[in-house]
Design a protein around this motif. Structure first.
Motif, PDB file in Angstrom:
ATOM      1  N   HIS A   1       0.836  -1.202   0.000  1.00 65.63           N
ATOM      2  CA  HIS A   1       0.000   0.000   0.000  1.00 65.63           C
ATOM      3  C   HIS A   1       0.870   1.252   0.000  1.00 65.63           C
TER       4      HIS A   1
ATOM      5  N   CYS B   1      -4.777   2.360  -4.260  1.00 65.57           N
ATOM      6  CA  CYS B   1      -3.713   3.373  -4.177  1.00 65.57           C
ATOM      7  C   CYS B   1      -2.554   3.078  -5.111  1.00 65.57           C
TER       8      CYS B   1
ATOM      9  N   CYS C   1      -2.001  -2.746  -4.043  1.00 64.52           N
ATOM     10  CA  CYS C   1      -3.389  -2.392  -3.738  1.00 64.52           C
ATOM     11  C   CYS C   1      -4.014  -1.727  -4.966  1.00 64.52           C
TER      12      CYS C   1
ATOM     13  N   HIS D   1      -5.785   1.962   3.864  1.00 64.14           N
ATOM     14  CA  HIS D   1      -5.421   0.695   4.488  1.00 64.14           C
ATOM     15  C   HIS D   1      -4.147   0.833   5.328  1.00 64.14           C
TER      16      HIS D   1
ATOM     17  N   CYS E   1      -2.452   5.507   1.651  1.00 65.05           N
ATOM     18  CA  CYS E   1      -3.625   4.648   1.481  1.00 65.05           C
ATOM     19  C   CYS E   1      -4.392   4.540   2.802  1.00 65.05           C
TER      20      CYS E   1
END
Length: 737
Positions: free
Chosen positions: A613, A649, A646, A619, A617
């Motif tokens: 990521h 992103c 990901c 996440h 991001c």
């Protein structure tokens, strides 16, 4: 705190005569002001000048400025020294806790009577055996007095610690401060003696014995506990009862006081009309009483006659502004450790947080086994005197009071003084050491290195960057967009547009930092931090963790956006190898100055069962770069195809381009655009005028890094080869058209 203002009698040591900037009206005896905005400076014409810091200057200082303003920047040695003196600093501490004040008006007889009352058995009414109301009120008053005495002792100890710690940095003040220090020490000892009256020594011994007890066999099969439930539930409840009692009793000055709270942990969860409730209450009370008996017997066997000297060290004070309270020092001690201090203290160096205790063997065993809330514990050896470390001086040359040539090595105590003066802000700083050369580091990282013996000096903090350079830069960046206008740049896809690729460059990064800041104060701080952070070789070194609320201390979110650009802005198509798909093929243009551009991701290992990521991001909690992130290069993105990114992103963020890198990125996209034009529909006429394409190729053939007369990099030969190939292709297309 007007009584803590700087006075003319304070010795200035090596800072005497240092120039400070003052503002005043014309006049021989006019008051000096630290700022032009002082409300006491009521004049149309104000003179700004530099004067030496001496007794005469101090006498002429404006009292309001002395209270609220700084006479020197906090990042300088002089600024740190003056900050350490003023406010709640050394001058204030030397004037407090030197004797009883109106809030501490109790007498020794009153304290002794309160302590005796709390040790006595509570009186009860003859009829219903309920506590006597008058006795209850008297006990509440005695407990209130006990808490006030303990609080006063803790405050006096902290005040003495702060005063002695400051004097260790400014040793020229020691002789001047001795009378006040002597009064503080005497009053602290008076408070300690009073606080010790409320601590039963037998309770301290029993608590130490509790800590050493092995868990006894728990009667899970006893019928008296059947009201709790089945055998499994009873065993679990008794395990919890033992753990709760052991923890509470070991941390108390009187383990018997904890019985009611512990027993209620089981009985309080059941209805009082439940079958077997009364029998359960009696059984639980008897069980806990039996454990108390074991501890009491162990304490009596050990006795208090034989003693041992133990040295303990308190934790360093940490101001936790995010949580609104203080950690470290005495704040981390539980009730037992505090009771041990006030009862057995024999000698103290409060400035260094090192105390000597003369304790019974049972207490010594617990301390030496590190089963206490003290930071460190060790055995005192009277036959081996501990070498006293020389005092660490804060003098001109430690920070930026002198030319770089005259700077002095950094010591951890210097950084503690700087942190205290800068309100705990963990600034970035430019440092130099022979081993690593110049580096950009957070102050906390520098403190860790200095504690490990690092030999280097501070060149400048982010707040030290010259206003003559930073000011015009901030003006050039401009104000935040007006309401309704997006702060995020609009994507530009035309490689010939002057704004193409700008969202990857330094200039847009600075604008993002300025736009994402809350106000002008944050904008100024963040942009200085950004300017300093750009000099870091690896952005992961800027990570210093999070504060208690999870917020970034050193590098804020706006600064991370100024340092990094999201992967969605980066187009590497021109640099990919040519292939058979004319819609997705690259042009094989060498990466050149873009090859080593840094790429940051949470995870670049495809072997892990997780995706990589971007630091922005959701996440990854949008937390910026952390020390455990992975670092790649743009060249790695083209060399590998096994990354698991990901989809939201794109998996990474890149370090923003310099002007040279951005110029090359634009030129490469323009060259790729011409390649696609010539490669598209070779049997049809060109869509763009051939002469115009030839002019563009001529311009690209002469591309070179800004400020250089000749481009002689390893990739330049391939660049010019591509241009020659395109010229040949263009000439062929023009002849056949």
């Amino acid at each position: 705190m007007l009584d803590s203002a700087l006075t003319a009698d304070v010795p200035l040591g090596p800072f005497a005569g240092k120039p400070i900037t003052v503002h005043s009206v014309t006049g021989k005896n006019a008051k000096f002001h630290a700022t032009r905005s002082c409300s006491m400076l009521r004049a149309r014409e104000v003179v700004t000048t530099e004067v030496p810091l001496n007794a005469e200057t101090i006498r002429r200082m404006c009292a309001q400025c002395d209270r609220w303003s700084a006479w020197a920047r906090p990042g300088t040695g002089l600024g740190i020294f003056l900050r350490a003196l003023g406010g709640a600093g050394l001058l204030y501490q030397l004037r407090t806790y030197t004797g009883p004040d109106q809030d501490e008006d109790w007498a020794d007889d009153e304290v002794r009577a309160a302590a005796a009352l709390l040790r006595s058995v509570p009186e009860t009414d003859a009829e219903d055996e309920e506590p006597n109301e008058e006795d209850t009120q008297a006990r509440e008053n005695a407990e209130h007095l006990r808490d006030r005495v303990r609080e006063a002792w803790s405050g006096a100890a902290k005040s003495l610690h702060m005063a002695e710690a400051a004097l260790s940095m400014y040793d020229w003040l020691s002789e001047w401060a001795q009378p006040a220090l002597a009064a503080k020490r005497q009053y602290l000892e008076t408070l300690r003696t009073q606080a010790a009256l409320f601590v039963p020594e037998s309770g301290l011994l029993e608590a130490a014995a509790v800590d050493s007890l092995e868990k006894p066999e728990l009667p899970a099969d006893a019928p008296a506990f059947a009201a709790i439930g089945n055998r499994t539930e009873v065993a679990k409840a008794l395990e919890s009862l033992w753990s709760d009692w052991h923890r509470r009793a070991a941390g108390s000055c009187d383990p018997a006081d904890e019985r009611r709270r512990v027993v209620y942990g089981i009985t309080g969860r059941l209805r009082s009309n439940r079958k077997g409730y009364d029998r359960l209450c009696s059984a639980v009370d008897e069980l806990v009483a039996s454990w108390e008996g074991l501890a009491r017997a162990a304490a009596e066997d050990a006795g208090a006659e034989r003693t041992r000297q133990v040295t303990v060290r308190l934790a360093e004070t940490v101001d936790d502004s995010s949580a609104g309270y203080e950690r470290g020092f005495l704040a981390d001690l539980n009730e037992w450790s505090t009771g041990v201090l006030v009862t057995y203290l024999a000698d103290a160096d409060w400035g260094r947080r090192t105390l000597t205790l003369n304790v019974p063997l049972l207490v010594a065993d617990r301390l030496l086994a590190s089963r206490s809330s003290f930071a460190e514990c060790g055995l005192r050896r009277p036959d081996r005197a501990e070498p006293r470390k020389p005092a660490v001086r804060l003098a001109p040359g430690v920070f930026d009071d002198t030319p770089v040539f005259d700077r002095l090595p950094i010591h951890p105590d210097h950084l503690r003084a700087l942190n205290a003066a800068s309100a705990g802000e963990d600034e970035l700083c430019l440092v130099f050491s022979p081993g690593a050369g110049p580096e950009v580091l957070p102050l906390s990282t520098l403190g860790t290195r200095a504690a490990a013996g690092w030999n280097g000096t501070v060149i400048a903090l982010a707040s030290d960057l010259p206003e003559s350079v930073i000011g015009p830069w901030i003006e050039e960046i401009g104000p935040r967009p007006t309401d309704g206008e997006s702060i995020w740049p609009t994507a530009v896809h035309d490689p010939y547009d002057p704004r193409f690729g700008a969202d990857l460059g330094h200039a847009d990064g600075a604008r993002m930092t300025a736009r994402l800041g809350y106000d002008d104060r944050f904008k100024q701080y963040d942009l200085r931090c950004l300017a300093m952070a750009r000099g870091a070789g690896d952005l992961r070194t800027l990570d210093t963790g999070h504060d208690r609320e999870g917020r970034r201390r050193t590098v804020s979110s706006p600064v991370w956006h100024g340092l990094l650009a999201g992967a969605e802005h980066l187009d590497l198509q021109p640099f990919r190898a040519p292939g058979t798909d004319r819609w997705r093929d690259g042009s094989g243009i060498p990466l050149g100055v873009l090859a080593d551009v840094q790429v940051y991701t949470t995870d670049a290992d495809p072997g892990w069962q997780r995706k990589g990521h971007s630091p922005f991001c959701q996440h990854a909690r949008e937390r910026g770069v952390e020390k455990d992130d992975d670092l790649l290069r743009v060249a790695d993105l083209l060399a590998r195809s096994d990354f698991d990114w990901c989809s939201k992103c794109h998996g990474y963020a890149i370090r923003r381009f310099t002007d040279t890198q951005l110029s090359y990125y634009r030129a490469a996209h323009q060259l790729h655009d011409i390649t696609e034009e010539l490669r598209r529909d070779p049997d049809k006429p060109l869509r763009t005028d051939g002469e115009f394409l030839a002019e563009r190729l001529t311009g690209l053939a002469g591309w070179q890094p800004e400020g250089e007369d000749y481009w002689n990099a390893p990739e330049s030969w391939r660049w010019h080869e591509i241009v020659r190939e395109l010229r040949t292709c263009l000439a062929t297309r023009r002849r056949t058209s």
